[in-house]
Design an enzyme around this catalytic site. Sequence first.
Site, PDB file in Angstrom:
ATOM      1  N   HIS A   3     -20.231 -24.618 -26.892  1.00  0.00           N
ATOM      2  CA  HIS A   3     -20.004 -26.303 -27.655  1.00  0.00           C
ATOM      3  C   HIS A   3     -20.045 -26.469 -29.237  1.00  0.00           C
ATOM      4  O   HIS A   3     -18.780 -25.792 -29.687  1.00  0.00           O
ATOM      5  CB  HIS A   3     -21.352 -27.393 -27.007  1.00  0.00           C
ATOM      6  CG  HIS A   3     -21.133 -27.689 -25.824  1.00  0.00           C
ATOM      7  ND1 HIS A   3     -19.794 -27.775 -24.954  1.00  0.00           N
ATOM      8  CD2 HIS A   3     -22.299 -26.993 -24.728  1.00  0.00           C
ATOM      9  CE1 HIS A   3     -20.158 -27.466 -23.605  1.00  0.00           C
ATOM     10  NE2 HIS A   3     -21.519 -27.312 -23.275  1.00  0.00           N
ATOM     11  N   ASP A  52     -17.353 -25.297 -17.910  1.00  0.00           N
ATOM     12  CA  ASP A  52     -19.007 -25.793 -17.753  1.00  0.00           C
ATOM     13  C   ASP A  52     -19.149 -26.785 -16.598  1.00  0.00           C
ATOM     14  O   ASP A  52     -19.189 -26.123 -15.503  1.00  0.00           O
ATOM     15  CB  ASP A  52     -18.916 -26.867 -19.636  1.00  0.00           C
ATOM     16  CG  ASP A  52     -20.030 -27.425 -19.556  1.00  0.00           C
ATOM     17  OD1 ASP A  52     -21.019 -26.999 -18.767  1.00  0.00           O
ATOM     18  OD2 ASP A  52     -20.214 -27.430 -20.948  1.00  0.00           O
TER      19      ASP A  52
HETATM   20 ZN   LIG Z   1     -22.208 -25.638 -20.620  1.00  0.00          ZN
END
Ligand SMILES: [Zn+2]
Length: 458
Positions: A273, A324
């Site tokens: 991220h 994810d």
């Molecule tokens: Zn993750």
Amino acid sequence: MEANTYTFKGLLTENGWLTNAVVHLDEAGIIISITESDTKQGEYINGYGLPGFQNAHSHAFQYAMAGLAELHTDTGVQDDFWSWRNAMYGLALTLSPEQLEVIATMLYSEMARHGYTAVAEFHYLHHDKDGKPYPNLAEMGARLIAAAKAEGIRITLVPMFYQQGGFGQPPVDRQKRFISSTIEDYYKLLDSSIESAKGYENASTGVGIHSLRAVKHEDVISICNALDGSMPFHIHVSEQLKEIEDSVAFHGKRPVQWLLDNCNVNNNYHLVHATHLDDNEVKGIVQSGANVVLCPSTEGNLGDGLFRFEDYKKYNGNWSIGTDSHVGLNPLEELRILDYGQRLISHKRTTFVTEGQGNSAFNAIKMAWQSGRKAMGAPNKEFFGIGQPFDAVVMKADSPLVATASLQNLCNTFVYSADASDIAGTIVAGKWIYKNGQSRETIVNNFVSTLTELGTRV
Ligand SMILES: [Zn+2]
């Protein structure tokens, strides 16, 4: 051997397309030679081969809740990342090893259908429903490896060190399946994971810390100091603003800055991220050689924010993609969402090129592959290198937009206009792991009955 020779209408190299490309492989699917030829040899494929996509960030179990968490009710609590996390914990508490394997098998089949040839599992669901270790400490990880083996996708299992509930906070009951209390416990888990990976020739292992909030800072430093580059290192970082605030309150530093100041961050690090960065952190990541793993569909779904891509690009920072939580499973779409998020805020159409020039999709495919391969702990020097296993996604040559595109427009036609129906199939180590239209009845039936039994999608 005939069975180990393919001729592709086109094959993408770093220097552009080879046409009528003959690929000779040994029996293990390792590339012996690739040449352009006037003749078709072995199996002819009326398609264009790209290097297989690398899915650098996956939590397999979360696939079971894709599409849920969108019925918003008036509970008086703002529905955000943290309320989503609560729903995710609810699911995590219910799954048996068998159920996890069925879910992961369906998920990896879907990844193969979308052109992924490798997945990095950021895995923290370790223990039984009471929080007790299984006799095989890596039982749940072994189930992920079994699922990957069934589908033929490569897997890099990255067991996560998850020790506490927040900066300086003990774990909460709902996190009991994740917890290694001490660094010694974590290393035992890692050893068991390495052992489990030996059961599948396309499995490997990485090292990971769930996040700076989930592990005591002295143990983060110990883990990082012990890294020798033999395995990739993965960590969630700076996804949510609250995490930044908590880090500043606890450490007096933002998470990425703390990591840069306390660990020997290098090109073996994969920062998942890294959404919220200040200027020093952007520069610091690039100068260290580290990689960021961007998960555009999930980051969008969770309302994380937009990565500072334009600034990061100025310094040539490394990045890969991951799915994810699996609300999206299409690598072409991940690249598009990433690109369009940036276009919408920059009012430019040049996200993936430098100084306003270049081939957007080719550059994106190349960077996501190079950094993605590193995230797997795999060689990444060149597409389809001699001596490397032949892993490819094959795009249909007869899809209408593809059939009419020149070679220079092919990559962009794929990334900006194609979907999974334009994929002819996916190859790992020279073998088809998915061919368009193949029946997956058993996998689907198992998944549907397992999810029905779980009752979590009602
Ligand atoms: Zn993750």
